[in-house]
Design a protein around this motif. Structure first.
Motif, mmCIF file in Angstrom:
data_model
loop_
_atom_site.group_PDB
_atom_site.id
_atom_site.type_symbol
_atom_site.label_atom_id
_atom_site.label_comp_id
_atom_site.label_asym_id
_atom_site.label_seq_id
_atom_site.Cartn_x
_atom_site.Cartn_y
_atom_site.Cartn_z
ATOM 1 N N TYR A 179 0.866 -1.173 0.000
ATOM 2 C CA TYR A 179 0.000 0.000 0.000
ATOM 3 C C TYR A 179 0.906 1.227 0.000
ATOM 4 O O TYR A 179 1.862 1.296 0.779
ATOM 5 C CB TYR A 179 -0.911 0.014 1.228
ATOM 6 N N LEU A 180 0.597 2.185 -0.857
ATOM 7 C CA LEU A 180 1.450 3.349 -1.010
ATOM 8 C C LEU A 180 0.600 4.609 -1.129
ATOM 9 O O LEU A 180 -0.448 4.608 -1.789
ATOM 10 C CB LEU A 180 2.329 3.194 -2.248
ATOM 11 N N ALA A 181 1.044 5.676 -0.473
ATOM 12 C CA ALA A 181 0.367 6.968 -0.600
ATOM 13 C C ALA A 181 1.397 8.064 -0.799
ATOM 14 O O ALA A 181 2.465 8.047 -0.181
ATOM 15 C CB ALA A 181 -0.473 7.264 0.641
ATOM 16 N N ILE A 182 1.069 9.005 -1.674
ATOM 17 C CA ILE A 182 1.889 10.186 -1.913
ATOM 18 C C ILE A 182 0.984 11.400 -1.783
ATOM 19 O O ILE A 182 -0.087 11.459 -2.394
ATOM 20 C CB ILE A 182 2.510 10.170 -3.317
ATOM 21 N N GLN A 183 1.384 12.353 -0.968
ATOM 22 C CA GLN A 183 0.614 13.585 -0.771
ATOM 23 C C GLN A 183 1.541 14.774 -1.004
ATOM 24 O O GLN A 183 2.589 14.887 -0.341
ATOM 25 C CB GLN A 183 0.072 13.650 0.654
ATOM 26 N N CYS A 184 1.191 15.644 -1.912
ATOM 27 C CA CYS A 184 1.968 16.856 -2.121
ATOM 28 C C CYS A 184 1.281 18.037 -1.456
ATOM 29 O O CYS A 184 0.052 18.068 -1.327
ATOM 30 C CB CYS A 184 2.141 17.139 -3.616
ATOM 31 N N ARG A 185 2.087 19.014 -1.032
ATOM 32 C CA ARG A 185 1.530 20.220 -0.419
ATOM 33 C C ARG A 185 0.647 20.931 -1.430
ATOM 34 O O ARG A 185 0.915 20.888 -2.634
ATOM 35 C CB ARG A 185 2.676 21.130 0.029
ATOM 36 N N GLY A 186 -0.375 21.590 -0.973
ATOM 37 C CA GLY A 186 -1.381 22.147 -1.859
ATOM 38 C C GLY A 186 -0.873 23.122 -2.894
ATOM 39 O O GLY A 186 -1.470 23.260 -3.963
ATOM 40 N N ASP A 187 0.228 23.821 -2.596
ATOM 41 C CA ASP A 187 0.767 24.771 -3.569
ATOM 42 C C ASP A 187 1.867 24.149 -4.422
ATOM 43 O O ASP A 187 2.486 24.838 -5.230
ATOM 44 C CB ASP A 187 1.318 26.008 -2.849
ATOM 45 N N SER A 188 2.107 22.843 -4.247
ATOM 46 C CA SER A 188 3.199 22.163 -4.966
ATOM 47 C C SER A 188 2.624 21.106 -5.889
ATOM 48 O O SER A 188 2.466 19.952 -5.505
ATOM 49 C CB SER A 188 4.169 21.522 -3.960
ATOM 50 N N TYR A 189 2.287 21.510 -7.083
ATOM 51 C CA TYR A 189 1.728 20.579 -8.050
ATOM 52 C C TYR A 189 2.594 20.575 -9.303
ATOM 53 O O TYR A 189 3.579 21.303 -9.393
ATOM 54 C CB TYR A 189 0.273 20.948 -8.385
ATOM 55 N N GLY A 190 2.257 19.715 -10.231
ATOM 56 C CA GLY A 190 3.031 19.641 -11.468
ATOM 57 C C GLY A 190 4.446 19.144 -11.230
ATOM 58 O O GLY A 190 4.670 18.170 -10.505
ATOM 59 N N SER A 191 5.419 19.830 -11.804
ATOM 60 C CA SER A 191 6.808 19.383 -11.728
ATOM 61 C C SER A 191 7.348 19.404 -10.309
ATOM 62 O O SER A 191 8.172 18.571 -9.931
ATOM 63 C CB SER A 191 7.682 20.257 -12.631
ATOM 64 N N LYS A 192 6.886 20.356 -9.477
ATOM 65 C CA LYS A 192 7.364 20.430 -8.098
ATOM 66 C C LYS A 192 6.903 19.218 -7.301
ATOM 67 O O LYS A 192 7.646 18.672 -6.486
ATOM 68 C CB LYS A 192 6.890 21.723 -7.437
ATOM 69 N N CYS A 193 5.684 18.791 -7.533
ATOM 70 C CA CYS A 193 5.161 17.597 -6.875
ATOM 71 C C CYS A 193 5.902 16.360 -7.374
ATOM 72 O O CYS A 193 6.287 15.486 -6.587
ATOM 73 C CB CYS A 193 3.670 17.482 -7.143
ATOM 74 N N ASP A 194 6.118 16.286 -8.671
ATOM 75 C CA ASP A 194 6.801 15.136 -9.263
ATOM 76 C C ASP A 194 8.230 15.021 -8.743
ATOM 77 O O ASP A 194 8.712 13.933 -8.422
ATOM 78 C CB ASP A 194 6.804 15.270 -10.786
ATOM 79 N N THR A 195 8.919 16.149 -8.641
ATOM 80 C CA THR A 195 10.287 16.144 -8.131
ATOM 81 C C THR A 195 10.327 15.706 -6.678
ATOM 82 O O THR A 195 11.209 14.932 -6.269
ATOM 83 C CB THR A 195 10.917 17.546 -8.271
ATOM 84 N N CYS A 196 9.394 16.180 -5.895
ATOM 85 C CA CYS A 196 9.349 15.801 -4.485
ATOM 86 C C CYS A 196 9.089 14.316 -4.332
ATOM 87 O O CYS A 196 9.693 13.643 -3.492
ATOM 88 C CB CYS A 196 8.280 16.604 -3.750
ATOM 89 N N ARG A 197 8.194 13.776 -5.144
ATOM 90 C CA ARG A 197 7.908 12.341 -5.089
ATOM 91 C C ARG A 197 9.169 11.527 -5.359
ATOM 92 O O ARG A 197 9.482 10.574 -4.630
ATOM 93 C CB ARG A 197 6.839 11.987 -6.123
ATOM 94 N N SER A 198 9.902 11.903 -6.394
ATOM 95 C CA SER A 198 11.119 11.168 -6.739
ATOM 96 C C SER A 198 12.153 11.250 -5.624
ATOM 97 O O SER A 198 12.794 10.258 -5.267
ATOM 98 C CB SER A 198 11.713 11.728 -8.041
ATOM 99 N N THR A 199 12.316 12.445 -5.078
ATOM 100 C CA THR A 199 13.264 12.633 -3.984
ATOM 101 C C THR A 199 12.861 11.829 -2.762
ATOM 102 O O THR A 199 13.693 11.188 -2.109
ATOM 103 C CB THR A 199 13.365 14.124 -3.608
ATOM 104 N N ALA A 200 11.567 11.855 -2.433
ATOM 105 C CA ALA A 200 11.074 11.154 -1.245
ATOM 106 C C ALA A 200 11.312 9.657 -1.350
ATOM 107 O O ALA A 200 11.736 9.012 -0.378
ATOM 108 C CB ALA A 200 9.592 11.448 -1.048
ATOM 109 N N TYR A 201 11.053 9.081 -2.521
ATOM 110 C CA TYR A 201 11.256 7.639 -2.679
ATOM 111 C C TYR A 201 12.726 7.282 -2.568
ATOM 112 O O TYR A 201 13.099 6.305 -1.901
ATOM 113 C CB TYR A 201 10.693 7.186 -4.027
#
Length: 264
Positions: free
Chosen positions: A89-111
């Motif tokens: 089971y996996l969940a990814i939550q980005c901050r509300g003002d961080s969408y698009g490329s900023k969200c994608d970059t954070c996801r990659s960094t977090a993993y």
């Protein structure tokens, strides 16, 4: 156990089973937050470990690679892959003002960082400034989690803490009510269960704040979660110029300077 660095501004207080409290220091910024700082992580040792190239690891990799790529709404994703005993089971939550490329970059960094900090743990969670990532061998969907949380606060105190505390609570309560209004038609809005805003203080000063919940707990659970951590303000941030409480299901932050992208 935890990665730390020294700063003159911000203190991090992890809460472990709400009993043992330890102090750490992290870096912070004093203007609009364009960083994606690592905040905290927790490895769930009781969930056990998986072996390299095992079905469990393959299921994690599949979720990271495919669920994110194919999702229509990418600020919050909850995915399931595999059969027992290798279900992930996996969940990814980005901050509300961080969408698009900023969200994608954070996801990659977090993993990437989660693999380093919790190597082969079946269950773990990591928080960055712009996102959180959680993996587990058991479902956490629709389960409000306030056990896994931490405090952060600014070292500096305001001159009138009583008045400041009251205004901070008023702002955060207003943002909570705004974030949890509406119904099912809002489920796929970028700003669902998220709100940001500000309040005038004395002179030209402003108090800036934000609240957010993971989407699986919905409006009622979100309000209960935020009400719970806002009620902990005296323990966390009494009279401090800035602070936040971050849990696995909801979080708030306030500062006397802008810290979000002003896209709304």
């Amino acid at each position: 156990m935890f990665s730390t660095s020294v700063s003159n501004r911000t203190i991090l207080v992890p809460i472990l089973a709400l009993v043992a409290i330890q102090l750490f220091f992290i870096r912070s910024v004093t203007s609009v937050n364009e960083t994606n700082a690592y905040l905290y992580h927790k490895c769930f040792e009781k969930d056990g470990k998986y072996k390299p190239k095992s079905p469990y690891e393959e299921n994690i990799n599949f979720l990271i690679s495919n669920v994110w790529k194919n999702a229509s709404v990418k600020d919050y994703i909850y995915g399931i892959e595999g059969y027992r005993p290798n279900t992930v089971y996996l969940a990814i939550q980005c901050r509300g003002d961080s969408y698009g490329s900023k969200c994608d970059t954070c996801r990659s960094t977090a993993y990437s960082e989660l693999r380093k900090r919790c190597p082969r743990n079946k269950g773990a969670i990591i928080w960055f400034d712009r996102c959180l990532l959680r993996i587990s061998p058991t479902t956490f969907m629709n389960k409000m989690d306030l056990k896994n949380k931490f405090y952060m606060y600014n070292r500096k105190k305001v001159r009138d803490p009583v008045s400041f505390n009251a205004k901070t609570k008023t702002l955060l309560n207003k943002l909570t009510n705004d974030a949890t209004r509406g119904g099912p038609e809002r489920e796929f809005e970028v700003y669902w269960l998220y709100e940001q805003g500000d309040m005038k203080l004395d002179g030209k000063m402003k108090l800036h704040g934000m609240v957010q919940c993971t989407r699986d707990i919905r409006e009622t659970g979100c309000k209960k979660c935020l009400d719970g951590i806002i009620g902990e303000l005296p323990n966390c941030c009494d009279g401090k110029e800035g602070g936040r409480i971050v849990s696995a299901s909801c979080n708030f932050r306030y500062e006397i300077y802008p810290f979000l992208d002003t896209h709304r």
